[in-house]
Design a protein around this motif. Structure first.
Motif, PDB file in Angstrom:
ATOM      1  N   THR A  68       0.810  -1.219   0.000  1.00  0.00           N
ATOM      2  CA  THR A  68       0.000   0.000   0.000  1.00  0.00           C
ATOM      3  C   THR A  68       0.847   1.275   0.000  1.00  0.00           C
ATOM      4  O   THR A  68       0.490   2.251  -0.671  1.00  0.00           O
ATOM      5  N   ASP A  69       1.956   1.299   0.733  1.00  0.00           N
ATOM      6  CA  ASP A  69       2.788   2.517   0.748  1.00  0.00           C
ATOM      7  C   ASP A  69       3.280   2.861  -0.663  1.00  0.00           C
ATOM      8  O   ASP A  69       3.075   3.992  -1.136  1.00  0.00           O
ATOM      9  N   PRO A  70       3.917   1.923  -1.386  1.00  0.00           N
ATOM     10  CA  PRO A  70       4.330   2.242  -2.759  1.00  0.00           C
ATOM     11  C   PRO A  70       3.143   2.478  -3.702  1.00  0.00           C
ATOM     12  O   PRO A  70       3.216   3.360  -4.570  1.00  0.00           O
ATOM     13  N   TYR A  71       2.084   1.705  -3.519  1.00  0.00           N
ATOM     14  CA  TYR A  71       0.920   1.850  -4.393  1.00  0.00           C
ATOM     15  C   TYR A  71       0.445   3.292  -4.436  1.00  0.00           C
ATOM     16  O   TYR A  71       0.231   3.866  -5.521  1.00  0.00           O
ATOM     17  N   TYR A  72       0.300   3.899  -3.262  1.00  0.00           N
ATOM     18  CA  TYR A  72      -0.214   5.273  -3.241  1.00  0.00           C
ATOM     19  C   TYR A  72       0.843   6.302  -3.620  1.00  0.00           C
ATOM     20  O   TYR A  72       0.501   7.371  -4.139  1.00  0.00           O
ATOM     21  N   GLU A  73       2.113   6.004  -3.396  1.00  0.00           N
ATOM     22  CA  GLU A  73       3.156   6.886  -3.923  1.00  0.00           C
ATOM     23  C   GLU A  73       3.034   6.965  -5.448  1.00  0.00           C
ATOM     24  O   GLU A  73       3.093   8.052  -6.040  1.00  0.00           O
ATOM     25  N   PHE A  74       2.852   5.816  -6.084  1.00  0.00           N
ATOM     26  CA  PHE A  74       2.768   5.782  -7.547  1.00  0.00           C
ATOM     27  C   PHE A  74       1.462   6.411  -8.045  1.00  0.00           C
ATOM     28  O   PHE A  74       1.473   7.202  -8.993  1.00  0.00           O
TER      29      PHE A  74
END
Length: 232
Positions: free
Chosen positions: A29-35
């Motif tokens: 989830t952390d990378p998902y929302y960064e992207f």
């Protein structure tokens, strides 16, 4: 719109215990929302397709991140997570970069997945960035299998042997990831204090040490993408 592929584990079983593993939710989830927030289009894939297993420990209150909470209210993200594409249907030419979240699962399946290893080489050989975090760098073991010597002198961050011992999982895994990578010639660098964020960039390869490193690794990937392909 630039496209990023995320490759998730399909493996859920630990060794010598009834405890389950899988994707560490915050590392997705952390990378998902960064992207997403940076305007990238995401495709999710896994060796078996469908919904990847989630490590139950990553859903405990003390491990829940802001992005976890955002995900729980995001039907689009939950639908994407529940319907990952089977990895052997993925082509690197369709994407600008690839990101491998962790959780313990990758040390079983992605570490020996030939589709994954070839995919990573295709990205790198095409000048496209590859990122992996925590146990995600286990996917590099198959890259080494595909191209012997790949890991020699590579500088990598990955879940450390110390951290594995501290979380009580060292007896439930087939090998310690840091030691395995080092035995193949990689230089594994870690934070001075366990469980603090730490990332390494070695050419087109970005790696992060632990769950706290997932967001920073995604930001580093975005920065590298914008350097190599131009800003969005």
């Amino acid at each position: 719109m630039k496209k990023i592929l995320m490759v998730l584990t399909s493996h859920s079983e630990m060794e010598n215990t009834d405890h389950k593993t899988g994707v560490w939710l915050g590392e997705f989830t952390d990378p998902y929302y960064e992207f997403i927030d940076a305007g990238y289009e995401l495709t999710l894939a896994s060796p078996k397709g469908g919904r990847p297993p989630v490590d139950p420990m990553s859903e405990l209150t003390e491990n829940v991140t802001g992005s976890n909470r955002r995900y729980q209210d995001d039907e689009v993200a939950k639908a994407a997570f529940s319907h990952t594409t089977v990895l052997n249907q993925i082509h690197s030419a369709d994407y600008d970069a690839v990101f491998y979240p962790g959780g313990h699962g990758p040390i079983w399946d992605l570490a020996v997945d030939n589709n994954s290893g070839i995919l990573i080489l295709d990205f790198l050989d095409s000048g496209k960035p590859v990122a992996a975090v925590c146990h995600g760098p286990a996917a590099l073991l198959n890259v080494e299998h595909q191209r012997p010597g790949f890991l020699k002198d590579k500088t990598i961050a990955a879940f450390s042997d110390t951290e594995e011992t501290m979380v009580g999982r060292s007896g439930n895994v087939p090998y310690l990831l840091q030691s395995k990578l080092e035995s193949l010639g990689a230089t594994v660098k870690t934070a001075l204090v366990p469980f603090l964020s730490h990332i390494e960039t070695d050419g087109l390869l970005i790696t992060g040490q632990n769950p706290l490193s997932a967001g920073p690794a995604a930001k580093a990937l975005i920065e590298l993408l914008e350097q190599t392909t131009g800003a969005l």
